[in-house]
Scaffold this motif. Sequence first.
Motif, PDB file in Angstrom:
ATOM      1  N   SER A  95      38.946  33.803  68.548  1.00  0.00           N
ATOM      2  CA  SER A  95      39.581  32.606  69.113  1.00  0.00           C
ATOM      3  C   SER A  95      40.720  32.126  68.229  1.00  0.00           C
ATOM      4  O   SER A  95      41.766  31.711  68.723  1.00  0.00           O
ATOM      5  N   GLU A 112      39.082  25.699  72.310  1.00  0.00           N
ATOM      6  CA  GLU A 112      40.185  26.652  72.314  1.00  0.00           C
ATOM      7  C   GLU A 112      41.413  26.109  73.053  1.00  0.00           C
ATOM      8  O   GLU A 112      41.283  25.327  74.005  1.00  0.00           O
ATOM      9  N   PRO A 148      35.712  26.252  68.018  1.00  0.00           N
ATOM     10  CA  PRO A 148      35.558  27.372  68.947  1.00  0.00           C
ATOM     11  C   PRO A 148      34.253  27.328  69.740  1.00  0.00           C
ATOM     12  O   PRO A 148      33.194  27.039  69.184  1.00  0.00           O
TER      13      PRO A 148
END
Length: 291
Positions: free
Chosen positions: A281, A242, A273
């Motif tokens: 995300s 992320e 993610p």
Amino acid sequence: MKSRREAIKGIIAGSAAVSTSGMLSSFTPMKENSRSALKGNINHSVCRWCFPDIPLDKLCEEAKRMGLKGIDLVGPKDWPILKKYGLTSSMCNGAEINLVDGWNNKANHAVLIKNYSEMIERVAKAGYKNLICFSGNRRGMDDETGLVNCTEGLKQILPIAEKNKVILVMELLNSKVNHKDYMCDKSIWGVELCKRLGSENFKLLYDIYHMQIDEGDVIRTIKANSQYYGHYHTAGVPGRHEIDETQELYYPAIMKAIVATGFKGHVAQEFIPLNPDKLASLQKAILICDV
């Protein structure tokens, strides 16, 4: 009366609170059905391969809801699904041999010329614009030989790309962590190749994650070479996860620099993610980059 040490501690604490609140505001998740909240300065897209557990129909549905314009790295067989949702194939693939056998080796030219000549026309017929390509690995080859070989091979298909209004986009990948021995691993080499080819139908894919690892100085490099960059990818450094406050890059500033260059192409999320809610995300990343 407060001591000098206490006063300084108070100032630092207050500054930290302001700084933290300001930073976290850039990482606030996007609300449900908030496509209209996007500013329109960035054409957002996402790389298909980062979400393998999500059916493409579902990914397209969610991407459309979030306000994305396209999906990266989707081959011709899946283009009809993108069209169903009104999304573009923002970076087409399928003509390359692989990432390690590329244009820097003359032994690959015959296959690559055939593959790209055919795929360029398919991309154009579908109404798309960008087609990815790769330098390949060095395998002991020096920079100049690689540049000469890439130039010789790519010049044989550039007239086809120009005729069909398709842009060949070579990706910059790091050779330190993920793609050992890859040749096009720094902007200076890729930019030199662009200059030798001298065509608006050949650009670089500036992958922010990869270039942070191999060269750093991201914002200055983008500003200095913006005319040679036709596409951007994101991911958090280190780890390729992320792009939030858990990693070292501040993406809002990077996106503002990209917008300031007048860039009108796509910025694609290419992070893997860690959050079990992968779509959350993605949604958060879009808001972070929507400057």
